[in-house]
Design a protein around this motif. Sequence first.
Motif, PDB file in Angstrom:
ATOM      1  N   LEU A 226       0.834  -1.205   0.000  1.00 14.50           N
ATOM      2  CA  LEU A 226       0.000   0.000   0.000  1.00 14.50           C
ATOM      3  C   LEU A 226       0.868   1.254   0.000  1.00 14.50           C
ATOM      4  O   LEU A 226       1.778   1.394   0.810  1.00 14.50           O
ATOM      5  N   ARG A 227       0.551   2.155  -0.926  1.00 15.91           N
ATOM      6  CA  ARG A 227       1.248   3.435  -1.015  1.00 15.91           C
ATOM      7  C   ARG A 227       0.241   4.563  -0.853  1.00 15.91           C
ATOM      8  O   ARG A 227      -0.951   4.398  -1.075  1.00 15.91           O
ATOM      9  N   GLY A 228       0.734   5.710  -0.456  1.00 21.49           N
ATOM     10  CA  GLY A 228      -0.138   6.855  -0.221  1.00 21.49           C
ATOM     11  C   GLY A 228      -0.965   7.194  -1.443  1.00 21.49           C
ATOM     12  O   GLY A 228      -0.424   7.359  -2.537  1.00 21.49           O
ATOM     13  N   ARG A 229      -2.268   7.287  -1.271  1.00 20.59           N
ATOM     14  CA  ARG A 229      -3.169   7.550  -2.384  1.00 20.59           C
ATOM     15  C   ARG A 229      -3.438   9.037  -2.586  1.00 20.59           C
ATOM     16  O   ARG A 229      -4.282   9.406  -3.386  1.00 20.59           O
ATOM     17  N   GLY A 230      -2.724   9.876  -1.865  1.00 19.98           N
ATOM     18  CA  GLY A 230      -2.982  11.302  -1.965  1.00 19.98           C
ATOM     19  C   GLY A 230      -2.134  12.040  -2.982  1.00 19.98           C
ATOM     20  O   GLY A 230      -2.423  13.183  -3.306  1.00 19.98           O
TER      21      GLY A 230
ATOM     22  N   PHE B  23       0.198  -3.566 -10.506  1.00 16.88           N
ATOM     23  CA  PHE B  23       1.157  -3.526 -11.614  1.00 16.88           C
ATOM     24  C   PHE B  23       2.467  -2.967 -11.084  1.00 16.88           C
ATOM     25  O   PHE B  23       2.512  -1.894 -10.484  1.00 16.88           O
ATOM     26  N   GLY B  24       3.561  -3.700 -11.298  1.00 25.04           N
ATOM     27  CA  GLY B  24       4.868  -3.227 -10.860  1.00 25.04           C
ATOM     28  C   GLY B  24       4.898  -2.992  -9.358  1.00 25.04           C
ATOM     29  O   GLY B  24       4.481  -3.843  -8.584  1.00 25.04           O
ATOM     30  N   ARG B  25       5.371  -1.817  -8.963  1.00 21.61           N
ATOM     31  CA  ARG B  25       5.419  -1.462  -7.542  1.00 21.61           C
ATOM     32  C   ARG B  25       4.115  -0.837  -7.059  1.00 21.61           C
ATOM     33  O   ARG B  25       3.994  -0.496  -5.882  1.00 21.61           O
ATOM     34  N   SER B  26       3.149  -0.693  -7.949  1.00 18.18           N
ATOM     35  CA  SER B  26       1.854  -0.117  -7.585  1.00 18.18           C
ATOM     36  C   SER B  26       0.889  -1.263  -7.323  1.00 18.18           C
ATOM     37  O   SER B  26       0.368  -1.882  -8.250  1.00 18.18           O
ATOM     38  N   ARG B  27       0.662  -1.557  -6.048  1.00 17.43           N
ATOM     39  CA  ARG B  27      -0.153  -2.712  -5.674  1.00 17.43           C
ATOM     40  C   ARG B  27      -1.549  -2.296  -5.218  1.00 17.43           C
ATOM     41  O   ARG B  27      -1.769  -1.180  -4.763  1.00 17.43           O
TER      42      ARG B  27
ATOM     43  N   GLU C  64     -13.241   1.804  -9.550  1.00 12.77           N
ATOM     44  CA  GLU C  64     -12.128   1.224  -8.782  1.00 12.77           C
ATOM     45  C   GLU C  64     -11.581   0.005  -9.505  1.00 12.77           C
ATOM     46  O   GLU C  64     -12.299  -0.948  -9.814  1.00 12.77           O
ATOM     47  N   ILE C  65     -10.285   0.030  -9.762  1.00 14.60           N
ATOM     48  CA  ILE C  65      -9.646  -1.045 -10.539  1.00 14.60           C
ATOM     49  C   ILE C  65      -8.200  -1.182 -10.089  1.00 14.60           C
ATOM     50  O   ILE C  65      -7.608  -0.244  -9.550  1.00 14.60           O
ATOM     51  N   GLY C  66      -7.606  -2.343 -10.325  1.00 12.49           N
ATOM     52  CA  GLY C  66      -6.205  -2.542 -10.001  1.00 12.49           C
ATOM     53  C   GLY C  66      -5.304  -1.709 -10.902  1.00 12.49           C
ATOM     54  O   GLY C  66      -5.643  -1.417 -12.055  1.00 12.49           O
ATOM     55  N   PHE C  67      -4.165  -1.307 -10.388  1.00 15.33           N
ATOM     56  CA  PHE C  67      -3.188  -0.569 -11.188  1.00 15.33           C
ATOM     57  C   PHE C  67      -2.793  -1.402 -12.414  1.00 15.33           C
ATOM     58  O   PHE C  67      -2.786  -2.630 -12.372  1.00 15.33           O
ATOM     59  N   GLY C  68      -2.462  -0.705 -13.496  1.00 19.10           N
ATOM     60  CA  GLY C  68      -2.017  -1.387 -14.706  1.00 19.10           C
ATOM     61  C   GLY C  68      -2.925  -1.193 -15.893  1.00 19.10           C
ATOM     62  O   GLY C  68      -2.498  -1.354 -17.037  1.00 19.10           O
ATOM     63  N   ILE C  69      -4.186  -0.855 -15.659  1.00 21.29           N
ATOM     64  CA  ILE C  69      -5.085  -0.554 -16.765  1.00 21.29           C
ATOM     65  C   ILE C  69      -4.543   0.663 -17.507  1.00 21.29           C
ATOM     66  O   ILE C  69      -3.938   1.551 -16.911  1.00 21.29           O
ATOM     67  N   THR C  70      -4.702   0.715 -18.813  1.00 17.37           N
ATOM     68  CA  THR C  70      -4.128   1.823 -19.570  1.00 17.37           C
ATOM     69  C   THR C  70      -5.008   3.060 -19.496  1.00 17.37           C
ATOM     70  O   THR C  70      -6.216   2.985 -19.247  1.00 17.37           O
ATOM     71  N   LEU C  71      -4.383   4.191 -19.754  1.00 13.85           N
ATOM     72  CA  LEU C  71      -5.103   5.459 -19.750  1.00 13.85           C
ATOM     73  C   LEU C  71      -6.198   5.451 -20.812  1.00 13.85           C
ATOM     74  O   LEU C  71      -7.306   5.946 -20.593  1.00 13.85           O
TER      75      LEU C  71
ATOM     76  N   SER D 144      -2.051  10.012 -28.212  1.00 15.48           N
ATOM     77  CA  SER D 144      -0.908   9.198 -28.620  1.00 15.48           C
ATOM     78  C   SER D 144      -0.238   8.504 -27.443  1.00 15.48           C
ATOM     79  O   SER D 144       0.550   7.568 -27.627  1.00 15.48           O
ATOM     80  N   MET D 145      -0.550   8.937 -26.208  1.00 17.39           N
ATOM     81  CA  MET D 145       0.035   8.338 -25.007  1.00 17.39           C
ATOM     82  C   MET D 145      -0.979   7.515 -24.219  1.00 17.39           C
ATOM     83  O   MET D 145      -0.761   7.190 -23.058  1.00 17.39           O
ATOM     84  N   PHE D 146      -2.075   7.157 -24.846  1.00 14.37           N
ATOM     85  CA  PHE D 146      -3.118   6.420 -24.145  1.00 14.37           C
ATOM     86  C   PHE D 146      -2.728   4.976 -23.824  1.00 14.37           C
ATOM     87  O   PHE D 146      -3.458   4.280 -23.118  1.00 14.37           O
ATOM     88  N   GLY D 147      -1.615   4.520 -24.323  1.00 12.01           N
ATOM     89  CA  GLY D 147      -1.123   3.187 -23.961  1.00 12.01           C
ATOM     90  C   GLY D 147      -0.395   3.163 -22.631  1.00 12.01           C
ATOM     91  O   GLY D 147       0.031   2.097 -22.164  1.00 12.01           O
ATOM     92  N   LEU D 148      -0.279   4.323 -21.980  1.00  3.75           N
ATOM     93  CA  LEU D 148       0.432   4.444 -20.708  1.00  3.75           C
ATOM     94  C   LEU D 148      -0.311   3.680 -19.612  1.00  3.75           C
ATOM     95  O   LEU D 148      -1.494   3.900 -19.381  1.00  3.75           O
ATOM     96  N   PRO D 149       0.368   2.744 -18.918  1.00  8.61           N
ATOM     97  CA  PRO D 149      -0.307   2.023 -17.833  1.00  8.61           C
ATOM     98  C   PRO D 149      -0.491   2.914 -16.616  1.00  8.61           C
ATOM     99  O   PRO D 149       0.363   3.758 -16.315  1.00  8.61           O
ATOM    100  N   PHE D 150      -1.600   2.734 -15.932  1.00  9.33           N
ATOM    101  CA  PHE D 150      -1.881   3.511 -14.726  1.00  9.33           C
ATOM    102  C   PHE D 150      -1.017   2.964 -13.607  1.00  9.33           C
ATOM    103  O   PHE D 150      -1.367   1.999 -12.922  1.00  9.33           O
ATOM    104  N   ASP D 151       0.131   3.611 -13.402  1.00  8.58           N
ATOM    105  CA  ASP D 151       1.164   3.124 -12.486  1.00  8.58           C
ATOM    106  C   ASP D 151       2.027   4.309 -12.086  1.00  8.58           C
ATOM    107  O   ASP D 151       2.358   5.158 -12.924  1.00  8.58           O
ATOM    108  N   TYR D 152       2.405   4.390 -10.817  1.00  8.21           N
ATOM    109  CA  TYR D 152       3.181   5.526 -10.324  1.00  8.21           C
ATOM    110  C   TYR D 152       4.463   5.740 -11.121  1.00  8.21           C
ATOM    111  O   TYR D 152       4.770   6.849 -11.556  1.00  8.21           O
ATOM    112  N   GLU D 153       5.233   4.672 -11.299  1.00 15.17           N
ATOM    113  CA  GLU D 153       6.522   4.805 -11.973  1.00 15.17           C
ATOM    114  C   GLU D 153       6.367   5.154 -13.453  1.00 15.17           C
ATOM    115  O   GLU D 153       7.123   5.963 -13.998  1.00 15.17           O
ATOM    116  N   ALA D 154       5.355   4.556 -14.096  1.00 15.87           N
ATOM    117  CA  ALA D 154       5.136   4.832 -15.516  1.00 15.87           C
ATOM    118  C   ALA D 154       4.758   6.296 -15.735  1.00 15.87           C
ATOM    119  O   ALA D 154       5.232   6.941 -16.683  1.00 15.87           O
TER     120      ALA D 154
END
Length: 517
Positions: free
Chosen positions: A137-141, A308-312, A330-337, A370-380
């Motif tokens: 779990l990481r800060g959601r703010g 996804f990755g470090r975003s759990r 509400e969905i798990g991290f990793g879904i694309t933009l 053009s960047m809609f393939g970006l995964p919903f992830d902190y690091e990405a």
Amino acid sequence: MIRVFISKDMASVALGADAVANAFDAAGCNVVRTGSRGLFSIEPLVEVETPEGRIGYGPVGPGDVAAVLSGTHPARLGLIEALPFFASQQRFTFARCGITDPLSLDDYSAHDGWKGLIAARAMPRQSVVDAVKASGLRGRGGAGFPTGIKWQTVLDAEADEKFIVCNADEGDSGTFADRMLMEGDPYCLIEGMAIAAHAVGASHGYIYVRSEYPFAISALREAITRSAAIVAPFTLEVREGAGAYVCGEETALLDSIEGKRGQVRAKPPLPAIAGLFGKPTVINNVLSLAAVPFILAEGAERYAEVGFGRSRGTMPVQLAGNVRHGGLYEIGFGITLGELVEGIGGGTASGRPVRAVQVGGPLGAYFPPSMFGLPFDYEAFTAAGGLIGHAGITIFDDSVDMAKMARFAMEFCAVESCGKCTPCRIGSTRGVETIDRIIAGGRAEADPLAAMPQIRNTTAGARSVEQEIEVLRDLCETMKYGSLCALGGFTPYPVLSALDHFPEDFGGAAALATAAE
């Protein structure tokens, strides 16, 4: 007696839910007021209890009672859980929202409420902290800082008193997850704070809510009173903020609770060492604390296996702006933009093509299709020059002027700055002036603001658009790395992303050339 469920969420009430509820009550129905399911295009939503499950109708008006009760209303949706918008979600934090009576202790207990707190209090403090660490779990703010590490710091601190503070100052445009949770499932937040208190050895907590959320404040205060014996010896109280955006920053929030003007404190010391009233303090966002009961009740592994990755875990994404299906998803991290904007949101409400999407509130970056393939992830998102923030997504169609949106970011910072540090206080004001000159076509020495059209082509002593853009980029770098807090530090994100991805709105080739340098 027929039982029907109707939301009393602020957004639902704004769309007429109270009048609908009164109409069903007058017809002799047993009306249960719930939180919102999160899809605002079907509000006011009425769910009728049947042997097959709760059948939804929406949107519904006060005059539709007979048609709904007879099952002939044209807006019959069927089983709500079967609708694609809801069936594809992974609801960990918002599992009860829209289903239970928010203030019913019986409803909360019947839907797995207090399981996490009971499990936590049967464990040593360190074991609870370890479970939160293991969940990922990481800060959601905003910053995404690991929650377990923050708790560990407070647990290890030696002090005669410690505090738990919930940052519910939800000030980002296009965000409403905190409000929905506080109005629709307040016991979940209270349980999360009680678990945190047990984990670090705190005795008292504060929920800092902006005054623009009267429904949430009322629900929380009533829920705190009703659950006091359950969470004792931990005690809680609500503090109202006056609407200053900077009080969403944790140290400015602490000053506000202490009765001072909300200004950012220099760090160190960190609030985990010397926070509220100089005592070790856990400060977490609503969504961070509300995720904790699930982790303790279902296990850290169950939470960590999603993501996804470090975003759990999951993230409650809020879709707003020019969007067909606005609401909370509400969905798990990793879904694309792109999946969120086009698939879940359904594109723009206007029917025009999507041109830009801002993620992370008014200080979030703008992304083109053009960047809609970006995964919903902190690091990405960090690598792409953006931030997830509070997971608010605001959609714009092709009629938007991105130079004006960049100007809005600078103006917003200038208005909301606490004034403590120079890069934020002065830089934002100079940023507005610089963007005004870019929009006007350049600067002449005779008229610094370049407000008059006749000076746009002045050559003697003038500064070109290319030079103004170079000044703007340099100013953004100064604000990004020199500001005391994220208000000034994040303001460059929307400005630079607008320059990089939409150069045609800043002078086209001139902006591109400056970006390449």
